[in-house]
Design a protein around this motif. Structure first.
Motif, short mmCIF file in Angstrom:
data_model
loop_
_atom_site.label_atom_id
_atom_site.label_comp_id
_atom_site.label_asym_id
_atom_site.label_seq_id
_atom_site.Cartn_x
_atom_site.Cartn_y
_atom_site.Cartn_z
N THR A 1 3.18 2.71 -6.96
CA THR A 1 3.45 2.16 -5.63
C THR A 1 4.67 1.27 -5.73
O THR A 1 5.04 0.82 -6.82
CB THR A 1 2.28 1.30 -5.12
OG1 THR A 1 2.23 0.11 -5.92
CG2 THR A 1 0.96 2.04 -5.21
N SER A 2 5.26 1.00 -4.58
CA SER A 2 6.44 0.13 -4.59
C SER A 2 6.09 -1.25 -5.11
O SER A 2 6.96 -2.00 -5.53
CB SER A 2 7.02 0.04 -3.18
OG SER A 2 6.03 -0.37 -2.27
N GLU A 3 4.81 -1.59 -5.13
CA GLU A 3 4.39 -2.89 -5.63
C GLU A 3 4.15 -2.92 -7.13
O GLU A 3 3.68 -3.92 -7.66
CB GLU A 3 3.13 -3.36 -4.89
CG GLU A 3 3.38 -3.69 -3.43
CD GLU A 3 4.50 -4.72 -3.29
OE1 GLU A 3 4.28 -5.86 -3.70
OE2 GLU A 3 5.58 -4.36 -2.79
N HIS B 1 9.32 -9.54 -3.40
CA HIS B 1 9.43 -8.25 -2.70
C HIS B 1 10.86 -7.75 -2.51
O HIS B 1 11.17 -6.61 -2.79
CB HIS B 1 8.80 -8.36 -1.32
CG HIS B 1 7.32 -8.41 -1.38
ND1 HIS B 1 6.54 -7.28 -1.36
CD2 HIS B 1 6.47 -9.45 -1.48
CE1 HIS B 1 5.27 -7.64 -1.45
NE2 HIS B 1 5.19 -8.95 -1.53
N ASP C 1 2.53 7.14 1.73
CA ASP C 1 2.40 5.73 1.44
C ASP C 1 0.95 5.45 1.08
O ASP C 1 0.05 6.19 1.47
CB ASP C 1 2.78 4.88 2.67
CG ASP C 1 4.27 4.98 2.96
OD1 ASP C 1 4.96 5.66 2.19
OD2 ASP C 1 4.71 4.39 3.95
N ASN D 1 2.34 0.80 1.33
CA ASN D 1 3.39 0.71 0.33
C ASN D 1 3.93 2.10 0.02
O ASN D 1 3.15 3.05 -0.06
CB ASN D 1 2.86 0.10 -0.97
CG ASN D 1 2.51 -1.36 -0.78
OD1 ASN D 1 3.24 -2.11 -0.13
ND2 ASN D 1 1.38 -1.75 -1.35
#
Lengths: 198, 178, 237, 198
Positions: free
Chosen positions: D50-52, D88, D110, D114
């Motif tokens: 995930t982007s996180e 972020h 997503d 995310n």
């Protein structure tokens, strides 16, 4: 503040804000800063600046005659347009040169633990000549004139020393005293309050 | 002209009777290597490279499998250019601190190019300057090491002034303070 | 097209430097490592077994070494000091070249300053060499007159690969960093009795020059300025 | 999670988590993060993040053949040992660079709002070569092999594309198609399901 816009283009040259390593160049860079400070103070008709580059406007209460200082929020040393500011250590170097050249005089008072300087867009000697000229033009020779009248009085309106802080006026007149052209009157605390020019 | 893949002649240390002959041969090879590899597209004769950069590249390119040469052999070999009639490249010390191999006028040429570049694009950092300077050549003719020294020299002369921010150092042509 | 390039000495983004060890091994193809290590083992065996032939036939030797190089094998890992393919000195010359490459590649990471500990235990970790070998090679590099020099901070040796000398204030800050890895305005006040403005000026200058990294996640407390040479003291591989 | 312990020392360098203001350092810093993401995903044998910074493990139900995603609780971008995490906005900057360099491909889905990325510890072209190599080694040329077999079949065990999500496999094979080395078979909804390599 529009006064910044009036400043010459060099004010927007990013390297102006970095202490240059080449000593000859740095000398000129410091002179540029001195010119900018003088020009800025003059255009704002202002006599004092904190060491951080904020002008101080002296406001006189017309009723009580007491004065108070208002500090400009924006510092000359912070250029928001190009996001540059002069590092403290370099600022100190500039003030040292400025005082040595007689273009600034350190006052006895600090504001928020920053030194305060008189900005001499004319030198002390030149100011004393201008003041002398006023005494002659206004036919005030051989009479006592208060420093308050000189600084705030209607009769000095239009002369560029109008508005000059009294301690600075006293400094300039001191140079007339040295030439035996003036006598300073003091109050009971030794504070200069008036002057007689002969 | 791909020197790496086709070594025209193997200079084998052990085949030489004495060190001097070996160094002469190495000198010729280094000279040829520099002339071929460091010329810029537009200006064949403008060459400048630090001995440190040259040492790593020459060994990795030309000496693999031959035994690397030592730093002092490189220095000595370059010192022999003149005697060997290889006159277009000379050792030159920049700013009293970095030894380079350079062709005549190359320093002034790079100097002027950088100033011209900063005139067009004020506020470049060293990486942008190096990239722009090498834009027109097939490889990199001038390393960051060289650009650093030329910039340093310009700053010492007062031709260039710096803007030092947390984001890094950028350079401007000085047309304000003379 | 050039198959090697100065690019590697200046601009790491440039992928033209196909000559190897660093690019292929470190960046794109970490995965080739396993395959290469098998291959490398065989090459080493081969090199040892045919040492004499390789040594005697310069044409073959050249081709053999070029092949090793083109698949990213460091000659230093093929032949150690005692069993070198040429003579013992070559071993040091190869270290010299590698030091130059490491300095150029890490320049943006550390502002041109690398500790000898980091060289020895980081970059040269898998190669059979010790501190004296490194120091001998660095000494050899002096004849190139390129400003590559060692200096000491609190008894620890560093290599400076760009000719800008540290100012005495910068050195003092690195000394402070050598204790905890970082410096800060209050640490400088406590250790050197520096005024805030002085500390700030020198710290800012060192950030500009790439000598220190900024850390603003210090529990909401003051900003810390880290010396990248501290990385080798950290947890992890 | 022990996988973090396998990461290089620089992962424990506190300023790595602050976006560096010096642009040359920042370039190095972003490259370092890209390396860390690739290395971490590879060591966990994982394809998606995930982007996180949370890895996504795709689990295939052996009976039904349906797949489900399990998200790792711990994020690579949060280092509990040294109590640092990447803000972020900086994370986004890193992903942008990573996608530009072809080291990550944004998926169409997503998770919990995310973005999800495929982590390309080999580039698409390199993967396509490895896949081609498998077809040759396993003598599967000129026959249709399903993407499911490629990803989950026993015959690809030991090959490092084993376990690769089917959409990513399709992307890699697409590059073989472009070289006229493969044809992709689609189901009635246009979803790639099989491939024939010639």
């Amino acid at each position: 503040m529009s006064a910044f816009d009036e400043l010459p283009k060099v004010y927007y040259f990013p390297p102006l804000y970095t202490r240059q390593v080449n000593s000859l160049i740095r000398r000129q860079q410091i002179d540029t800063w001195i010119d900018l400070i003088l020009q800025y103070a003059k255009s704002m008709n202002c006599w004092m600046m904190t060491s951080e580059g904020n002008l101080i406007q002296t406001k006189i209460d017309e009723l009580t005659g007491s004065d108070s200082n208002a500090i400009e929020k924006k510092s000359l040393f912070v250029n928001e347009t190009i996001q540059r500011s002069i590092p403290h250590t370099f600022v100190e170097e500039i003030w040292t040169h400025m005082v040595e050249n007689g273009k600034a005089i350190r006052t006895e008072h600090d504001i928020e633990s920053n030194s305060v300087y008189y900005i001499m867009w004319k030198g002390v000697d030149l100011w004393s000549s201008v003041i002398l000229q006023w005494f002659e033009t206004a036919v005030k020779l051989n009479q006592v004139v208060t420093l308050y009248e000189l600084s705030q009085g209607d009769e000095t309106i239009g002369w560029d020393f109008h508005g000059m802080p009294e301690p600075l006026l006293a400094k300039c007149i001191k140079s007339l005293c040295d030439r035996q052209r003036a006598t300073i009157m003091k109050d009971e605390y030794g504070k200069p309050v008036g002057v007689k020019v002969i | 002209d791909n020197l790496q893949n086709k070594p025209s002649f193997l200079i084998d240390r052990e085949k030489f009777y004495n060190k001097s002959m070996f160094l002469n041969e190495i000198a010729r090879e280094i000279f040829q290597f520099v002339i071929t590899e460091f010329k810029s597209e537009k200006n064949d004769d403008i060459i400048m490279v630090t001995l440190v950069d040259l040492y790593a590249l020459y060994n990795k390119t030309m000496r693999i499998g031959m035994g690397y040469i030592s730093p002092s052999e490189m220095r000595e070999a370059c010192g022999r250019f003149e005697v060997l009639g290889l006159t277009s490249l000379k050792l030159k010390k920049l700013n009293g601190r970095v030894l380079c191999l350079s062709s005549e006028n190359s320093f002034d040429y790079i100097n002027n190019q950088i100033i011209k570049l900063l005139e067009d694009e004020p506020g470049c950092d060293i990486l942008q300057i190096t990239q722009t300077m090498n834009k027109h050549s097939t490889g990199t003719s001038w390393t960051i090491g060289i650009i650093t020294e030329v910039l340093e020299n310009c700053i010492n002369k007062g031709e260039i002034v710096i803007d030092e921010q947390l984001s890094g150092l950028t350079y401007y042509k000085n047309d304000i303070w003379i | 097209m050039k198959r090697f390039g100065l690019a590697a000495l200046g601009d790491q983004q440039d992928q033209r430097y196909s000559d190897v060890s660093n690019d292929i091994l470190k960046r794109q193809s970490v995965e080739l490592d396993e395959q290469l290590s098998i291959f490398r083992d065989r090459l080493i065996k081969f090199a040892k077994k045919h040492n004499k032939e390789i040594k005697e036939n310069s044409e073959f030797r050249s081709k053999f070494m070029r092949m090793c190089s083109s698949i990213g094998i460091d000659p230093l890992s093929l032949f150690d000091k005692d069993r070198h393919i040429f003579n013992a000195e070559d071993f040091y010359y190869e270290i010299c070249v590698k030091i130059i490459e490491i300095c150029r590649q890490t320049r943006d990471m550390n502002g041109g300053i690398t500790s000898l500990d980091e060289l020895e235990n980081g970059y040269f970790a898998n190669l059979k060499l010790d501190r004296t070998d490194l120091e001998k090679s660095i000494e050899m590099l002096k004849s190139l007159d390129g400003g590559i020099e060692t200096f000491q901070i609190k008894g620890r040796k560093f290599l400076r690969s760009i000719p800008n000398e540290l100012t005495s204030d910068q050195t003092k800050i690195l000394e402070v960093c050598s204790v905890l890895g970082y410096a800060s305005i209050s640490l400088l006040k406590a250790n050197l009795d520096w005024k805030r403005v002085r500390s700030k000026a020198v710290l800012d200058e060192m950030v500009s020059n790439g000598l220190l990294w900024v850390d603003n996640q210090n529990n909401g407390k003051e900003v810390l300025f880290w010396d990248p040479s501290w990385i080798m003291n950290l947890q992890g591989k």
